[in-house]
Design an enzyme around this catalytic site. Structure first.
Site, mmCIF file in Angstrom:
data_model
loop_
_atom_site.group_PDB
_atom_site.id
_atom_site.type_symbol
_atom_site.label_atom_id
_atom_site.label_comp_id
_atom_site.label_asym_id
_atom_site.label_seq_id
_atom_site.Cartn_x
_atom_site.Cartn_y
_atom_site.Cartn_z
ATOM 1 C CD GLU A 121 3.762 -1.468 3.495
ATOM 2 O OE1 GLU A 121 4.970 -0.647 4.218
ATOM 3 O OE2 GLU A 121 3.641 -2.430 4.173
ATOM 4 C CD GLU A 143 1.262 0.613 8.114
ATOM 5 O OE1 GLU A 143 1.471 -0.192 7.253
ATOM 6 O OE2 GLU A 143 0.922 1.839 7.889
#
Length: 266
Positions: A117, A137
């Site tokens: 990210e 995740e």
């Protein structure tokens, strides 16, 4: 505000002329906890506000890890996903207001989760040929929140959703295929190439770079005509500054006189 060099702590900072190099160097894998994120936010805010700096390079220490994202050991000890990550959000870049200077990401290895990210929050991404990318995740019971917002806007929706839902790894070639990175280089050439690109940008017109970044950021959600209106009516601070600047005249004069422009940033 100016940014000082440091080789201590989890983030290593060095200056080379107008270029700031920021290197993640925390533990064995360069994972980021809330305290490290706050340090990164302060560094990038300093970069934003330092008139002597034009370009930043973000990379990781070592050859295996760029950044795997959030430190799950810290999470296991009670650090919450919505902890205070500092002025720039997680990793110092993703939510930093007014960052109108180019940031290059030099991916020296694994870029997973929050590291991925952070990477897609940079403007130009150069990767070592062994770099790998993923959003794992899903396997630790949390959400890649920034990627869930940004990734479907960057690459085909089905590909983004597959990465988010499965945590599948992709290599540098596939990442380039989907437009996530600009360039792949041998590992030994990564930083030299990043500094080569940074040097080119550092010699460019800073007011134009600032306008480009604000335009792309502030008009991304707008219909095309509204976006044009914001620019042509000088509703954006950086555009207004550029159109009233000495550099705007210098660019035209240098072209007419067949010489290299001398950018002053004003």
């Amino acid at each position: 505000m100016t940014v000082s060099e440091t080789a201590a702590g989890p983030i290593h900072v060095s200056r080379r002329g107008r270029v700031l190099e920021v290197r993640i160097g925390r533990g064995k894998a360069n994972a980021i906890d809330a305290a490290t994120s706050r340090i990164m936010g302060d560094i990038f805010a300093g970069f934003r506000d330092d008139p002597e700096l034009r370009v930043a390079i973000l990379t990781g220490t070592g050859e295996k890890f760029f950044c795997p994202g959030w430190d799950l050991k810290a999470a296991a000890e009670g650090e919450a996903p919505d902890s205070d990550y500092g002025v720039g959000g997680f990793g110092g870049l993703q939510e930093l207001p007014g960052l109108n200077k180019p940031v290059i990401c030099a991916v020296n290895g694994l870029a997973f989760g929050g590291g991925f990210e952070i990477m897609i929050s940079c403007d130009i991404v150069i990767a070592a040929e062994h770099a790998t990318f993923a959003l794992p995740e899903i396997n630790s019971g949390t959400v890649a929140d920034a990627a869930s917002i940004k990734l479907p806007r960057r690459i085909p929706h089905a590909v983004a959703m597959e990465m988010l839902f499965t945590g599948r790894r992709i290599d540098a070639e596939e990442a380039r295929h989907w437009g996530l990175i600009n360039e792949i280089v041998p590992a030994g050439q990564l930083m030299a190439r990043a500094h080569e690109v940074a040097g080119q940008l550092a010699d460019g017109p800073p007011l134009v770079f600032a306008a480009i970044k604000e335009i792309t950021r502030e008009t991304a959600h707008l219909p095309v005509q509204q976006a044009f209106d914001m620019v042509t009516r000088r509703k954006l601070k950086t555009v207004d500054a550029l159109y009233s600047s000495e550099d705007q005249l210098e660019g035209a004069r240098a072209f007419a006189e067949k010489r290299k422009p001398q950018w002053k940033g004003k």
